[in-house]
Design an enzyme around this catalytic site. Structure first.
Site, PDB file in Angstrom:
ATOM      1  N   ASN A 132       0.828  -1.208   0.000  1.00 22.92           N
ATOM      2  CA  ASN A 132       0.000   0.000   0.000  1.00 22.92           C
ATOM      3  C   ASN A 132       0.861   1.256   0.000  1.00 22.92           C
ATOM      4  O   ASN A 132       1.943   1.285   0.595  1.00 22.92           O
ATOM      5  CB  ASN A 132      -0.955   0.004   1.193  1.00 22.92           C
ATOM      6  CG  ASN A 132      -1.927  -1.169   1.131  1.00 22.92           C
ATOM      7  OD1 ASN A 132      -2.109  -1.768   0.068  1.00 22.92           O
ATOM      8  ND2 ASN A 132      -2.510  -1.529   2.262  1.00 22.92           N
ATOM      9  N   VAL A 133       0.336   2.279  -0.651  1.00 26.80           N
ATOM     10  CA  VAL A 133       1.075   3.547  -0.776  1.00 26.80           C
ATOM     11  C   VAL A 133       0.470   4.600   0.162  1.00 26.80           C
ATOM     12  O   VAL A 133       0.861   5.754   0.128  1.00 26.80           O
ATOM     13  CB  VAL A 133       1.059   4.033  -2.254  1.00 26.80           C
ATOM     14  CG1 VAL A 133       1.854   3.066  -3.122  1.00 26.80           C
ATOM     15  CG2 VAL A 133      -0.357   4.197  -2.796  1.00 26.80           C
ATOM     16  N   ASP A 134      -0.498   4.143   1.004  1.00 26.48           N
ATOM     17  CA  ASP A 134      -1.080   5.085   1.977  1.00 26.48           C
ATOM     18  C   ASP A 134      -0.232   5.045   3.254  1.00 26.48           C
ATOM     19  O   ASP A 134       0.677   4.222   3.382  1.00 26.48           O
ATOM     20  CB  ASP A 134      -2.559   4.734   2.259  1.00 26.48           C
ATOM     21  CG  ASP A 134      -2.751   3.356   2.893  1.00 26.48           C
ATOM     22  OD1 ASP A 134      -3.569   2.569   2.384  1.00 26.48           O
ATOM     23  OD2 ASP A 134      -2.065   3.063   3.891  1.00 26.48           O
ATOM     24  N   HIS A 144       5.857  -0.572  -2.775  1.00 26.91           N
ATOM     25  CA  HIS A 144       5.464   0.169  -3.975  1.00 26.91           C
ATOM     26  C   HIS A 144       5.469   1.683  -3.751  1.00 26.91           C
ATOM     27  O   HIS A 144       4.803   2.431  -4.461  1.00 26.91           O
ATOM     28  CB  HIS A 144       4.082  -0.312  -4.464  1.00 26.91           C
ATOM     29  CG  HIS A 144       4.119  -1.748  -4.868  1.00 26.91           C
ATOM     30  ND1 HIS A 144       2.995  -2.549  -4.873  1.00 26.91           N
ATOM     31  CD2 HIS A 144       5.151  -2.546  -5.262  1.00 26.91           C
ATOM     32  CE1 HIS A 144       3.343  -3.774  -5.259  1.00 26.91           C
ATOM     33  NE2 HIS A 144       4.650  -3.796  -5.499  1.00 26.91           N
ATOM     34  N   CYS A 198      15.936  14.447 -12.673  1.00 29.21           N
ATOM     35  CA  CYS A 198      17.248  14.333 -11.994  1.00 29.21           C
ATOM     36  C   CYS A 198      17.166  13.416 -10.779  1.00 29.21           C
ATOM     37  O   CYS A 198      18.159  13.167 -10.112  1.00 29.21           O
ATOM     38  CB  CYS A 198      17.746  15.723 -11.577  1.00 29.21           C
ATOM     39  SG  CYS A 198      16.871  16.459 -10.189  1.00 29.21           S
ATOM     40  N   CYS A 234      11.003  20.876 -10.859  1.00 30.02           N
ATOM     41  CA  CYS A 234      11.992  20.515  -9.844  1.00 30.02           C
ATOM     42  C   CYS A 234      12.847  21.734  -9.487  1.00 30.02           C
ATOM     43  O   CYS A 234      13.386  22.413 -10.374  1.00 30.02           O
ATOM     44  CB  CYS A 234      12.882  19.401 -10.399  1.00 30.02           C
ATOM     45  SG  CYS A 234      14.329  19.037  -9.398  1.00 30.02           S
ATOM     46  N   GLY A 246      -5.437  -8.902   2.916  1.00 30.50           N
ATOM     47  CA  GLY A 246      -6.044  -7.974   1.956  1.00 30.50           C
ATOM     48  C   GLY A 246      -5.266  -7.789   0.678  1.00 30.50           C
ATOM     49  O   GLY A 246      -5.128  -6.666   0.181  1.00 30.50           O
ATOM     50  N   SER A 283      -4.799  -9.446  -3.379  1.00 26.64           N
ATOM     51  CA  SER A 283      -5.277 -10.400  -4.392  1.00 26.64           C
ATOM     52  C   SER A 283      -4.139 -11.304  -4.851  1.00 26.64           C
ATOM     53  O   SER A 283      -4.357 -12.298  -5.533  1.00 26.64           O
ATOM     54  CB  SER A 283      -5.832  -9.637  -5.594  1.00 26.64           C
ATOM     55  OG  SER A 283      -4.819  -8.768  -6.115  1.00 26.64           O
TER      56      SER A 283
END
Ligand code: BV8
Length: 265
Positions: free
Chosen positions: A110-112, A127, A138, A171, A212, A214
């Site tokens: 999860n990216v949360d 991830h 850069c 950037c 949780g 798949s």
């Protein structure tokens, strides 16, 4: 959803006997907090896009404003969500394990940031994270605040349409590249330190709790099998069957917020 008491008893026994636990979590871990999983139909404006389509470098190069806006929207949506009872149970269990001289390590796809906000330290975000940013050119890490839902960006579809034209910032290090989310897109390598820490953890654990997921995305989906191969027990928590279900030591048909407190507290 009721889980057969015998299965739950077996899973509880495995959990009580374990001294080195690794939790491998996926999008279902945050579902009861209101964060849609990848398998959920995309909500609202996003229903015309699939994550696999948007979560790629190609999509970002082709339509930077659209992809950047999708991640802005998701970051703001996560900020409007709270950790659920499953996140909180992991936080408590991690402290209790440490007090007993054991360990409970969290490896997430999860990216949360709900594991952290639920009180648990995370060993590896395989991830990446919605709240980390870097330059797409850069590679310099960049500070960026995605804002909050209260900024009105969760309002009507018109708000969202307007937000969709938000270009990624330039950037400040190289002054020509644009920022990108610190997310691992499909086709990109996982951060080597994150994945190798996860591999070591599952090789050394005596129990892997797979919650949780798949189990469709590689190489994350290989981790439960590496745990099995190292002699660990694997307990799966998922309301639906997955490719892992037949190979898991125990598979519990239930949700993270229901079963993790029952299993761990
Ligand atoms: C890689 C960040 C090496 C993005 C994600 C062609 C070229 C390159 C690679 C490939 C290729 N073909 C295949 C691959 C490999 C590819 C892959 O696996 N593809 C799949 C689709 C077949 N993998 C990669 O690309 C990886 N990199 O291989 O690098 C390489 C490099 C170059 C060339 C060759 C090889 C990178 C993969 C990482 C992608 N990024 N996330 C973003 O968030 O925007 S993946 C993303 O999808 C998630 O992080 C997660 O990993 C995955 C979704 O899966 P889940 O988390 O399981 O969520 P899902 O919705 O699927 O399921 C939810 C589950 O929860 C369900 O089972 C449901 O029943 C359950 N549930 C629901 N409610 C609850 C619940 N459970 C408990 N409680 C509840 N309440």
């Amino acid at each position: 959803m009721t889980v057969a008491s015998g299965l739950l008893h077996t899973a509880r026994k495995l959990t009580e006997d374990a001294t080195r636990v690794v939790v491998l979590s996926g999008a279902g871990m945050s579902a009861e907090s209101g964060v849609p999983t990848f398998r959920d139909a995309q909500t609202g404006l996003w229903e015309r896009y699939s994550p696999e389509q948007l979560a790629t470098e190609e999509a970002f190069r082709a339509e930077p404003d659209l992809v950047w806006s999708w991640y802005l929207w998701r970051a703001r949506m996560v900020r409007a969500c709270e950790p659920n009872a499953g996140h909180r149970a992991l936080g408590v269990a991690q402290h209790r394990c440490a007090e007993r001289g054991g360990s409970l390590q969290v490896v997430t796809q999860n990216v949360d940031d709900l594991h952290e906000r639920g009180g648990a330290e995370v060993l590896a975000h395989l991830h990446g994270s919605l709240f980390e940013y870097r330059c797409a050119d850069c590679d310099a890490p960049a500070e960026f605040d995605p804002g909050t839902a209260e900024a009105g960006h969760m309002g009507t579809e018109e708000d969202l349409e307007k937000m969709l034209r938000t270009p990624p910032p330039i950037c400040s290090q190289c002054a020509h590249g644009t920022l990108r989310p610190g997310i691992v897109w499909f086709g990109e390598m996982l951060p080597m330190d994150a994945f190798s820490s996860a591999q070591t953890a599952v090789e050394q654990c005596d129990l892997a709790l797979v919650v949780g997921t798949s189990g469709l995305v590689q190489p994350a989906a290989s981790l439960p099998y590496r745990a099995l191969g190292s002699g660990a027990a694997v307990v799966e928590i998922n309301p639906e069957a997955t490719p892992l279900s037949d190979d898991a030591t125990v598979t519990l048909r239930g949700t993270a917020a229901e079963l993790l407190p029952e299993l761990l507290l």
